[in-house]
Write a protein that holds these residues in place. Structure first.
Motif, PDB file in Angstrom:
ATOM      1  N   LEU A   1     -32.791 -45.398 -20.582  1.00 17.15           N
ATOM      2  CA  LEU A   1     -31.686 -46.171 -21.141  1.00 17.15           C
ATOM      3  C   LEU A   1     -30.351 -45.615 -20.648  1.00 17.15           C
ATOM      4  N   GLY A   2     -30.233 -44.301 -20.596  1.00 19.66           N
ATOM      5  CA  GLY A   2     -29.006 -43.681 -20.108  1.00 19.66           C
ATOM      6  C   GLY A   2     -28.693 -44.076 -18.680  1.00 19.66           C
ATOM      7  N   GLU A   3     -29.711 -44.103 -17.814  1.00 15.45           N
ATOM      8  CA  GLU A   3     -29.512 -44.495 -16.420  1.00 15.45           C
ATOM      9  C   GLU A   3     -29.019 -45.935 -16.323  1.00 15.45           C
ATOM     10  N   ILE A   4     -29.604 -46.819 -17.106  1.00 12.79           N
ATOM     11  CA  ILE A   4     -29.220 -48.240 -17.071  1.00 12.79           C
ATOM     12  C   ILE A   4     -27.795 -48.428 -17.585  1.00 12.79           C
ATOM     13  N   VAL A   5     -27.421 -47.704 -18.633  1.00  9.49           N
ATOM     14  CA  VAL A   5     -26.068 -47.804 -19.186  1.00  9.49           C
ATOM     15  C   VAL A   5     -25.044 -47.293 -18.183  1.00  9.49           C
ATOM     16  N   MET A   6     -25.324 -46.187 -17.507  1.00 11.99           N
ATOM     17  CA  MET A   6     -24.410 -45.675 -16.477  1.00 11.99           C
ATOM     18  C   MET A   6     -24.215 -46.698 -15.367  1.00 11.99           C
TER      19      MET A   6
ATOM     20  N   TRP B   1     -23.936 -56.618  -9.883  1.00 18.13           N
ATOM     21  CA  TRP B   1     -24.945 -56.486 -10.931  1.00 18.13           C
ATOM     22  C   TRP B   1     -26.317 -56.107 -10.390  1.00 18.13           C
ATOM     23  N   LEU B   2     -26.450 -56.074  -9.071  1.00 15.01           N
ATOM     24  CA  LEU B   2     -27.735 -55.678  -8.495  1.00 15.01           C
ATOM     25  C   LEU B   2     -28.078 -54.225  -8.833  1.00 15.01           C
ATOM     26  N   TYR B   3     -27.061 -53.396  -8.984  1.00 16.00           N
ATOM     27  CA  TYR B   3     -27.301 -51.978  -9.264  1.00 16.00           C
ATOM     28  C   TYR B   3     -27.962 -51.769 -10.630  1.00 16.00           C
ATOM     29  N   PRO B   4     -27.374 -52.251 -11.745  1.00 18.38           N
ATOM     30  CA  PRO B   4     -28.086 -52.081 -13.023  1.00 18.38           C
ATOM     31  C   PRO B   4     -29.400 -52.854 -13.075  1.00 18.38           C
TER      32      PRO B   4
ATOM     33  N   TYR C   1     -32.184 -50.793 -11.690  1.00 16.88           N
ATOM     34  CA  TYR C   1     -32.700 -49.784 -12.623  1.00 16.88           C
ATOM     35  C   TYR C   1     -33.656 -50.402 -13.627  1.00 16.88           C
ATOM     36  N   VAL C   2     -33.333 -51.597 -14.085  1.00 15.76           N
ATOM     37  CA  VAL C   2     -34.235 -52.283 -15.008  1.00 15.76           C
ATOM     38  C   VAL C   2     -35.578 -52.539 -14.328  1.00 15.76           C
TER      39      VAL C   2
ATOM     40  N   LEU D   1     -37.351 -48.984 -13.758  1.00 14.74           N
ATOM     41  CA  LEU D   1     -37.711 -48.132 -14.885  1.00 14.74           C
ATOM     42  C   LEU D   1     -38.641 -48.798 -15.902  1.00 14.74           C
ATOM     43  N   LEU D   2     -38.587 -50.099 -16.023  1.00 15.88           N
ATOM     44  CA  LEU D   2     -39.522 -50.744 -16.957  1.00 15.88           C
ATOM     45  C   LEU D   2     -40.973 -50.561 -16.507  1.00 15.88           C
ATOM     46  N   PRO D   3     -41.323 -50.839 -15.250  1.00 17.63           N
ATOM     47  CA  PRO D   3     -42.700 -50.565 -14.815  1.00 17.63           C
ATOM     48  C   PRO D   3     -43.039 -49.071 -14.862  1.00 17.63           C
ATOM     49  N   ARG D   4     -42.057 -48.217 -14.569  1.00 15.95           N
ATOM     50  CA  ARG D   4     -42.317 -46.779 -14.619  1.00 15.95           C
ATOM     51  C   ARG D   4     -42.638 -46.345 -16.040  1.00 15.95           C
ATOM     52  N   GLN D   5     -41.937 -46.915 -17.015  1.00 15.85           N
ATOM     53  CA  GLN D   5     -42.218 -46.587 -18.413  1.00 15.85           C
ATOM     54  C   GLN D   5     -43.644 -46.979 -18.788  1.00 15.85           C
ATOM     55  N   ILE D   6     -44.070 -48.152 -18.364  1.00 18.04           N
ATOM     56  CA  ILE D   6     -45.428 -48.612 -18.654  1.00 18.04           C
ATOM     57  C   ILE D   6     -46.454 -47.696 -18.004  1.00 18.04           C
ATOM     58  N   ASP D   7     -46.199 -47.349 -16.739  1.00 17.89           N
ATOM     59  CA  ASP D   7     -47.121 -46.471 -16.012  1.00 17.89           C
ATOM     60  C   ASP D   7     -47.158 -45.082 -16.638  1.00 17.89           C
ATOM     61  N   ASP D   8     -45.999 -44.571 -17.031  1.00 19.45           N
ATOM     62  CA  ASP D   8     -45.933 -43.230 -17.614  1.00 19.45           C
ATOM     63  C   ASP D   8     -46.637 -43.195 -18.969  1.00 19.45           C
ATOM     64  N   ASP D   9     -46.510 -44.262 -19.758  1.00 19.31           N
ATOM     65  CA  ASP D   9     -47.206 -44.317 -21.044  1.00 19.31           C
ATOM     66  C   ASP D   9     -48.721 -44.308 -20.843  1.00 19.31           C
ATOM     67  N   LYS D  10     -49.191 -45.036 -19.830  1.00 17.69           N
ATOM     68  CA  LYS D  10     -50.626 -45.044 -19.532  1.00 17.69           C
ATOM     69  C   LYS D  10     -51.092 -43.659 -19.107  1.00 17.69           C
ATOM     70  N   ARG D  11     -50.299 -43.005 -18.259  1.00 16.70           N
ATOM     71  CA  ARG D  11     -50.651 -41.666 -17.789  1.00 16.70           C
ATOM     72  C   ARG D  11     -50.690 -40.678 -18.945  1.00 16.70           C
ATOM     73  N   CYS D  12     -49.710 -40.776 -19.842  1.00 10.76           N
ATOM     74  CA  CYS D  12     -49.659 -39.874 -20.993  1.00 10.76           C
ATOM     75  C   CYS D  12     -50.809 -40.136 -21.964  1.00 10.76           C
TER      76      CYS D  12
END
Length: 359
Positions: free
Chosen positions: A292-297, A314-317, A320-321, A324-335
């Motif tokens: 969330l911090g990365e997206i807000v920056m 707006w391509l920059y934020p 990040y969306v 990071l959204l797929p990364r969050q899903i992948d990281d939750d599965k890994r955890c």
């Protein structure tokens, strides 16, 4: 030499300079979080990113004020330079992937995601991942300074919004290279290999795309953004930075000094026989509050140039969306696989994935 040919090879020359500075300048050996795949020992990293950044920028200014290379050179050759970085990134990615055994995935998956987890060279003096992030960060800073110089040459002054955007991106680079050791504990290092995604991404995408807001507006006049609004954008950026940096620092202290408080926050954990998870502070707000911090920056950077109607900024934020959204899903599965029942208990305590009370 033709300007387009010289522009094509400019990133190659700069990348070679950064590599030499990284190799020869003094550095600190830091023990990381990732273990060696063969020995099981924790990998060590030689870090000197901030010093490399300062020396490279100093060389850039000396060349500019000595009338050897124009200060806005990277703007003038931006398209041929991008082509050179594009090719360099692909060549590096092929070099770091093709000679090594398949992971069992398809060839295209191996090429994109990589086969080597944590390649190091020259007796560990150059770690591939840290080198890639260093190249991307320093080249991004040179681009920011060069585009800023071009804007000044064109208009005779620099708009406050562009100054703010430049300051944010420069701080982003300096902050990352000042806290290199903290990022040794992030997802990239323990969960990703080096292929086109990281290799080409850091050599061609990162240093060119991250300044898209400046690239899209550098030839536009001062939008006369009210000072109070610029202050709001600056506060928004600092809020995002606080979430991202605070979360990463809290995790770093927890991994290296488990009983030490961070910003007065005493670690609260849940654990089983073998593993422990942090469930308070920044990591009690959401499971990936740093995202969330990365997206807000990125949002603050897009707004700061003062042209919200220019869709390119707006391509920059949005990037990040999408990242990071797929990364969050992948990281939750890994955890979930790594921690088992403990992860399920953690999810009950920390319900939100990225945005507290929303997602």
């Amino acid at each position: 030499m033709n300007i387009h040919v010289l522009g094509f090879f400019t990133p190659w020359i700069i990348y070679a300079l950064i590599t030499l500075l990284h190799y020869y300048l003094p550095g600190r050996w830091i023990t990381g979080y990732v273990t060696h795949s063969e020995t099981g020992e924790l990998l060590k990293y030689r870090l000197n990113g901030r010093l490399v950044l300062f020396v490279t920028v100093l060389i850039w200014f000396l060349l500019g004020y000595g009338n050897i290379v124009p200060l806005d050179w990277l703007y003038e050759i931006k398209w041929s330079s991008l082509a050179g970085a594009f090719v360099f990134g692909l060549v590096f990615s092929m070099w770091i992937v093709l000679p090594y055994p398949s992971t069992g995935k398809s060839f295209l998956a191996d090429l994109f995601l990589g086969r080597l987890e944590n390649p190091q060279f020259k007796e560990g003096r150059i770690d591939a991942k840290m080198w890639l992030y260093l190249i991307g960060a320093v080249m991004l800073e040179l681009h920011v300074l060069s585009f800023l110089s071009h804007h000044y040459c064109q208009f005779g002054s620099i708009s406050p919004g562009l100054i703010l955007c430049t300051s944010m991106l420069s701080y982003f680079v300096l902050d990352y290279l000042s806290f290199e050791k903290v990022h040794l504990y992030t997802y990239d290092f323990f969960a990703e290999c080096v292929g086109i995604k990281l290799g080409w991404g850091c050599l061609a995408f990162y240093p060119y795309f991250y300044l898209i807001a400046i690239w899209a507006t550098v030839n536009l006049p001062n939008p006369n953004t009210p000072t109070w609004l610029l202050i709001c954008y600056g506060i928004l950026f600092l809020l995002g930075w606080s979430l991202a940096r605070g979360a990463n620092m809290q995790k770093y202290f927890f991994k290296t000094q488990p009983n030490k408080s961070f910003l007065g926050i005493q670690p609260e954990t849940i654990s089983d026989t073998y593993k422990t998870l942090l469930v308070n502070g920044f990591w009690g707000l959401s499971r990936h509050i740093n995202y969330l911090g990365e997206i807000v920056m990125a949002t603050a950077i897009a707004l700061s140039v003062g042209y919200p109607e220019v869709l390119w900024v707006w391509l920059y934020p949005l990037y990040y969306v999408a990242l990071l959204l797929p990364r969050q899903i992948d990281d939750d599965k890994r955890c979930a696989l790594k921690y088992g029942d403990l992860w399920q208990e953690y999810v009950k305590k920390v319900k939100y994935r990225i945005i507290p009370y929303l997602y």
